[in-house]
Design an enzyme around this catalytic site. Structure first.
Site, short mmCIF file in Angstrom:
data_model
loop_
_atom_site.label_atom_id
_atom_site.label_comp_id
_atom_site.label_asym_id
_atom_site.label_seq_id
_atom_site.Cartn_x
_atom_site.Cartn_y
_atom_site.Cartn_z
N LYS A 1 0.82 -1.21 0.00
CA LYS A 1 0.00 0.00 0.00
C LYS A 1 0.85 1.26 0.00
O LYS A 1 0.33 2.36 -0.21
CB LYS A 1 -0.99 -0.02 1.17
CG LYS A 1 -2.11 -1.01 0.94
CD LYS A 1 -3.21 -0.93 1.97
CE LYS A 1 -4.35 -1.88 1.61
NZ LYS A 1 -5.42 -1.87 2.61
N ASP B 1 -6.88 -11.12 8.19
CA ASP B 1 -7.06 -9.83 7.53
C ASP B 1 -8.54 -9.46 7.45
O ASP B 1 -8.94 -8.34 7.79
CB ASP B 1 -6.45 -9.91 6.12
CG ASP B 1 -6.57 -8.62 5.33
OD1 ASP B 1 -6.26 -7.54 5.89
OD2 ASP B 1 -6.94 -8.67 4.15
#
Length: 193
Positions: free
Chosen positions: A71, A151
């Site tokens: 990211k 996650d």
């Protein structure tokens, strides 16, 4: 033995490089770093509940800790976007697992931990092949299936810029409804113990 290799100077250097990447990401998007730390913890708890070997637990720990490092390559405004993303914007967001793989591969993990980049990059794969890159079933390592559940668990129970938190009981119901379809049934079942 794997512990000797994992504790080698290469492992120490990889750990230092992981922390430097996390510091960089913390400047770019602090929420993601907090999320990654929680996924690391959840991944370890799941792995321990499943009786994984110390070697597999170390892979799960590092992959959970670093799964979203890609990211860094996603513009901050897309990570904080509150409205629906366009297809082009979503494609950029969906590129982060590949970016994670590339960044982690560059850390030169010791041989005993060479699976970490792939495991981390497979955290959006689903058993039925409907994930980001179409991997399915046993093409997805068990360690990655653990990180995937960790996650999703954290993403659902945590407040994010684009969504509110979902109660843990509802999150577990979602995971169980998709057990054997999207998520590994043994991994999901480990949450019950």
């Amino acid at each position: 033995n794997w512990r000797t290799l994992a504790r080698s100077r290469f492992s120490v250097l990889a750990t230092i490089k992981e922390e430097l990447l996390l510091q960089e990401l913390n400047k770019h998007h602090p929420y993601t770093v907090d999320h990654m730390r929680r996924v690391e913890q959840y991944s370890m708890l799941i792995g321990e509940a499943m009786g994984l070997s110390e070697h597999s637990l170390e892979i799960v720990r590092r992959a959970g800790k670093m799964h979203d490092i890609g990211k860094l390559d996603v513009p901050q405004e897309l990570l904080n976007f509150r409205d629906d993303l366009t297809e082009a914007q979503m494609a950029i967001v969906k590129s982060h697992p590949l970016s994670s793989y590339i960044r982690l591969f560059g850390l030169r993990y010791p041989k005993a931990l060479k699976e970490v980049p792939f495991v981390a990059s497979a955290h959006h794969e689903h058993l039925d092949g409907s994930g980001y890159n179409g991997l399915k079933g046993i093409e997805i390592p068990l360690e990655a299936r653990i990180v995937t559940v960790a996650d999703v668990l954290d993403a659902m129970v945590s407040k994010r810029s684009y969504s509110g938190e979902i109660p843990l009981t509802d999150t577990i119901v979602y995971l169980k409804q998709n057990s054997g379809i999207l998520f590994d049934a043994d991994v999901v079942n480990s949450l019950s113990y």
